[in-house]
Design a protein around this motif. Sequence first.
Motif, PDB file in Angstrom:
ATOM      1  N   LEU A 134      41.240  28.415  43.168  1.00 13.23           N
ATOM      2  CA  LEU A 134      41.818  29.711  42.545  1.00 13.23           C
ATOM      3  C   LEU A 134      40.986  30.143  41.580  1.00 13.23           C
ATOM      4  O   LEU A 134      40.927  31.373  41.148  1.00 13.23           O
ATOM      5  CB  LEU A 134      43.333  29.225  42.134  1.00 13.23           C
ATOM      6  CG  LEU A 134      44.407  28.961  43.091  1.00 13.23           C
ATOM      7  CD1 LEU A 134      45.494  28.624  42.386  1.00 13.23           C
ATOM      8  CD2 LEU A 134      44.606  30.175  43.860  1.00 13.23           C
ATOM      9  N   ASN A 135      40.129  29.236  40.968  1.00 13.53           N
ATOM     10  CA  ASN A 135      39.203  29.885  40.085  1.00 13.53           C
ATOM     11  C   ASN A 135      37.945  30.567  40.443  1.00 13.53           C
ATOM     12  O   ASN A 135      37.168  30.846  39.723  1.00 13.53           O
ATOM     13  CB  ASN A 135      38.904  28.654  39.020  1.00 13.53           C
ATOM     14  CG  ASN A 135      40.028  28.264  38.179  1.00 13.53           C
ATOM     15  OD1 ASN A 135      40.817  29.129  37.768  1.00 13.53           O
ATOM     16  ND2 ASN A 135      39.984  26.812  37.400  1.00 13.53           N
ATOM     17  N   THR A 136      37.774  30.350  41.843  1.00 14.69           N
ATOM     18  CA  THR A 136      36.505  31.135  42.553  1.00 14.69           C
ATOM     19  C   THR A 136      36.802  32.546  42.372  1.00 14.69           C
ATOM     20  O   THR A 136      37.958  33.068  42.098  1.00 14.69           O
ATOM     21  CB  THR A 136      36.261  30.722  43.823  1.00 14.69           C
ATOM     22  OG1 THR A 136      37.297  30.815  44.665  1.00 14.69           O
ATOM     23  CG2 THR A 136      36.210  29.153  43.925  1.00 14.69           C
ATOM     24  N   ASP A 137      35.612  33.214  42.546  1.00 12.86           N
ATOM     25  CA  ASP A 137      35.807  34.943  42.724  1.00 12.86           C
ATOM     26  C   ASP A 137      36.870  35.142  43.703  1.00 12.86           C
ATOM     27  O   ASP A 137      37.587  36.140  43.581  1.00 12.86           O
ATOM     28  CB  ASP A 137      34.686  35.479  42.839  1.00 12.86           C
ATOM     29  CG  ASP A 137      33.704  35.403  41.600  1.00 12.86           C
ATOM     30  OD1 ASP A 137      34.174  35.270  40.397  1.00 12.86           O
ATOM     31  OD2 ASP A 137      32.362  35.527  41.566  1.00 12.86           O
ATOM     32  N   ALA A 138      36.501  34.422  45.028  1.00 12.05           N
ATOM     33  CA  ALA A 138      37.532  34.666  46.003  1.00 12.05           C
ATOM     34  C   ALA A 138      39.147  34.397  45.731  1.00 12.05           C
ATOM     35  O   ALA A 138      39.872  35.109  46.052  1.00 12.05           O
ATOM     36  CB  ALA A 138      36.980  34.106  47.328  1.00 12.05           C
ATOM     37  N   GLY A 139      39.068  33.480  44.938  1.00 15.98           N
ATOM     38  CA  GLY A 139      40.643  32.887  44.664  1.00 15.98           C
ATOM     39  C   GLY A 139      41.196  34.124  43.756  1.00 15.98           C
ATOM     40  O   GLY A 139      42.360  34.623  43.941  1.00 15.98           O
TER      41      GLY A 139
END
Length: 178
Positions: A134-139
């Motif tokens: 969830l902390n990724t750009d995609a997330g």
Amino acid sequence: MKRRTTRILLWTGIASLILVGAAAALWFRTFHHYTPKEVMRDVRAGLAARHFQDPQARVEAFLEARYGPLTDPANRERAFLDFFNVDHIKGLNFIVSHTPANQKQANTQAMAQWIAGYRNTMSPEERTVLQAHLNTDAGRAMLRQATGQYQAQDVYYRGAQRAVINELMTTLAALRKQ
């Protein structure tokens, strides 16, 4: 005789084109924003779970039919993350709109309970993996798109689904606290 056969074939062709056009219009009207593959997976899972009388058992059967055994942490994570998948949100909206009125609120409450149970039973490793995703750009983009899709829904639908949304937000907040 030849003229009569030609007329019959011509009218049969016209009638066929009208039927195909009507079927295409109905299809696009029903699924105009859906990814049919995602919707069909949701519909198949919903059909597999429709015979359960207990709402909690119905939700569990739906999730297992859609994602596989919920004893597998990867399947539970996919089920949770799909609540933020725009196509899945549309598919669930489609299912809810075709659910008998006497089951809608019970199903919503059972789904909210499943999310709360998932949050309470996640292992530390599961929490770490989910939080990292969830902390990724995609997330973050997935969360923004899901929020936009939810806000685009009818106000009555949003109100009816408030329990599920509250549990999703509580889970996200709990993941951020770590």
